[in-house]
Design a protein around this motif. Sequence first.
Motif, PDB file in Angstrom:
ATOM      1  N   GLY A  13       6.231  21.353  14.850  1.00  0.00           N
ATOM      2  CA  GLY A  13       7.223  20.796  15.763  1.00  0.00           C
ATOM      3  C   GLY A  13       6.978  19.326  16.015  1.00  0.00           C
ATOM      4  O   GLY A  13       7.642  18.453  15.443  1.00  0.00           O
ATOM      5  N   SER A  14       5.989  19.036  16.849  1.00  0.00           N
ATOM      6  CA  SER A  14       5.769  17.641  17.247  1.00  0.00           C
ATOM      7  C   SER A  14       5.426  16.746  16.043  1.00  0.00           C
ATOM      8  O   SER A  14       5.845  15.584  15.994  1.00  0.00           O
ATOM      9  CB  SER A  14       4.681  17.549  18.312  1.00  0.00           C
ATOM     10  OG  SER A  14       3.522  18.220  17.895  1.00  0.00           O
ATOM     11  N   ASP A  51       1.294  28.691  13.335  1.00  0.00           N
ATOM     12  CA  ASP A  51       2.151  28.006  14.299  1.00  0.00           C
ATOM     13  C   ASP A  51       1.298  27.384  15.397  1.00  0.00           C
ATOM     14  O   ASP A  51       0.592  28.100  16.113  1.00  0.00           O
ATOM     15  CB  ASP A  51       3.126  29.051  14.882  1.00  0.00           C
ATOM     16  CG  ASP A  51       4.133  28.473  15.854  1.00  0.00           C
ATOM     17  OD1 ASP A  51       4.231  27.240  15.978  1.00  0.00           O
ATOM     18  OD2 ASP A  51       4.843  29.285  16.494  1.00  0.00           O
ATOM     19  N   ASP A  53      11.876  28.981  19.024  1.00  0.00           N
ATOM     20  CA  ASP A  53      10.901  29.541  19.962  1.00  0.00           C
ATOM     21  C   ASP A  53      11.564  30.016  21.243  1.00  0.00           C
ATOM     22  O   ASP A  53      12.139  29.211  21.983  1.00  0.00           O
ATOM     23  CB  ASP A  53       9.881  28.455  20.342  1.00  0.00           C
ATOM     24  CG  ASP A  53       8.905  28.168  19.221  1.00  0.00           C
ATOM     25  OD1 ASP A  53       8.221  29.107  18.783  1.00  0.00           O
ATOM     26  OD2 ASP A  53       8.820  26.999  18.795  1.00  0.00           O
ATOM     27  N   SER A  67       9.914  23.523  13.936  1.00  0.00           N
ATOM     28  CA  SER A  67      10.071  24.060  15.294  1.00  0.00           C
ATOM     29  C   SER A  67      10.921  23.106  16.119  1.00  0.00           C
ATOM     30  O   SER A  67      10.489  22.013  16.486  1.00  0.00           O
ATOM     31  CB  SER A  67       8.709  24.257  15.970  1.00  0.00           C
ATOM     32  OG  SER A  67       8.944  24.604  17.329  1.00  0.00           O
ATOM     33  N   GLY A  93       3.203  28.847  24.029  1.00  0.00           N
ATOM     34  CA  GLY A  93       3.795  28.380  25.293  1.00  0.00           C
ATOM     35  C   GLY A  93       4.267  26.931  25.271  1.00  0.00           C
ATOM     36  O   GLY A  93       5.231  26.595  25.951  1.00  0.00           O
TER      37      GLY A  93
END
Length: 215
Positions: free
Chosen positions: A197-198, A175, A35, A8, A142
């Motif tokens: 992602g992170s 996700d 995203d 991501s 979000g």
Amino acid sequence: MENIASASILSADFCNLGRDIKKAEEAGCHYIHFDVMDGVFVPNISYGIPVLKSVSKVASETLDVHLMITDPIKFVKAFAENGADIITFHIESESDTDETVNAIHSFGKKAGIAVKPNTPVSELEPYFGMADMFLVMTVEPGFGGQGFIYETLDKIAELKAMLKSRGLDTPIQVDGGINAETAALVKKAGAEILVAGSYLFGAEDMFAAVKTLIG
Ligand code: DX5
Ligand code: ZN
């Protein structure tokens, strides 16, 4: 199906986005997760079509677009024509689900249907055999960097069992909050495609981090 890591890029360095995409691909991510947030469907705004167009020129792996927008059907054409390979939208959105899947397919793209943590997976059943992927959100959509919601594990297992009982092997994507620990849990529950992602972009060694997800 083999497990797939989808990076991501919400957690990438946007001033060095091309470099970060290459890094994720070289580290073994076969999907690049994009995203899209409209500030209405979710309380945040990210990026959209012009950025996807640039990303598609750099990325060689599958572009996995996740639309967190109110009326996704309106934008299917634009995302399809600007590089998306998979277009995933939310069942909670205002667009008609059948029509949106058909619109995505009409552009020759794969269609994914996503559910938020509080939406039961039984709502996906009418689209079995029609959607190419199901996304079970493991955080509220979000924001990147949130903690994994453990209650979603039962939903993944339930969806997997429902698909299996119908003889389907449609992949389940997860996700949100995916790291080495939660990756093991979601895979055990039946997920095949892991978005992170992170965890990936924050890793000192992204190659090693990808291995902890799908190795
Ligand atoms: C959240 C997004 C995710 C997010 C995941 O709404 O859909 O793709 O980037 O970020 P991490 O892996 O940091 O939870
Ligand atoms: Zn996402």
